[in-house]
Design an enzyme around this catalytic site. Structure first.
Site, PDB file in Angstrom:
ATOM      1  CG  ASP A   1      -2.707 -11.601 -62.152  1.00 23.37           C
ATOM      2  OD1 ASP A   1      -2.620 -10.518 -62.753  1.00 23.37           O
ATOM      3  OD2 ASP A   1      -2.657 -11.829 -60.936  1.00 23.37           O
TER       4      ASP A   1
ATOM      5  CG  ASP B   1      -2.104  -3.884 -62.627  1.00 29.83           C
ATOM      6  OD1 ASP B   1      -2.930  -2.949 -62.256  1.00 29.83           O
ATOM      7  OD2 ASP B   1      -1.229  -4.205 -62.125  1.00 29.83           O
TER       8      ASP B   1
END
Length: 229
Positions: free
Chosen positions: A113, A172
């Protein structure tokens, strides 16, 4: 009843057609003004709570997080975007403050992330101010993200291995590739671009169903390199 409806319908169209619509410029200006007001209220509410960042609201209570949360860069990113159209010094001050609270994310190597964490915060800060210290943070962060790439798998590993997944990759992850592409351009480290391209190509092959919808998670066998779940 049918006769009444037949009579009212033309009146409805006349009414709608005659209504003056507010210019889109005013709608946007009002939306930005409200967003600025709300963002500053939130920024001030956590100003004295060192290291805390807004996460969500539950039962009308603000829940916070620290730099380790995957959404940690979103609020400073919001402040930077508002500053980009307003140039308000108070917005700038808070954008800098909350961006600094995310800095330690540059050392995170346990998930994928870093793009969300650092590109939203330091990336926008660097884009708008040219602050080289922001770029230095991003350089370390890019190295951390690249460390999760396995050349044999040709993929960046999203999460850690579990009993269920050997080498989990979530869709993602594609949104974090922008960070590597940007850093390749800024630093000249071509390997970052190669990693992004390899990850995207393998995702294109294995993540999409015949109807073009996609799986959230695909786990790869660490020996064969093929999806096993």
């Amino acid at each position: 009843m049918i006769a009444i409806c037949a009579f009212l319908m033309p009146l409805a169209f006349v009414s709608c057609g005659g209504a003056k619509q507010e210019p889109m410029e005013l709608v946007i200006e009002r939306g930005l003004a409200n967003s600025k007001q709300q963002a500053l209220l939130m920024a001030k509410s956590l100003e004295d709570k060192d290291g805390e960042l807004p996460r969500t609201f539950e039962d009308s209570i603000l829940k916070t997080c620290n730099y380790r949360a995957w959404i940690s860069g979103f609020f400073p990113g919001t402040l930077w975007y508002l500053f980009s159209v307003d140039s308000d010094k108070e917005l700038l001050s808070y954008a800098q403050m909350y961006t600094e609270r995310v800095e330690e994310a540059k050392h995170v190597t346990t998930n994928h992330d870093l793009g969300f964490m650092l590109n939203c915060s330091f990336g926008n800060g660097y884009r708008l101010t040219g602050n080289e210290q922001y770029l230095d943070v991003m350089k370390t962060g890019a190295q951390s993200l690249a460390s999760r790439f396995n050349p044999n798998m040709q993929l960046i590993k999203s999460w850690e291995t579990s009993k269920k997944w050997q080498y989990p990759v979530i869709i993602d992850n594609m949104m974090n590739l922008e960070f590597l592409c940007f850093m390749a351009k800024e630093t000249g480290v071509v390997n970052y671009l190669d990693i992004a391209n390899q990850h995207a190509q393998k995702t294109l092959i294995n993540h999409f169903r015949p109807d073009y919808s996609c799986y959230h998670v695909v786990s790869y066998d660490t020996i064969t390199g093929m999806p096993h779940f």
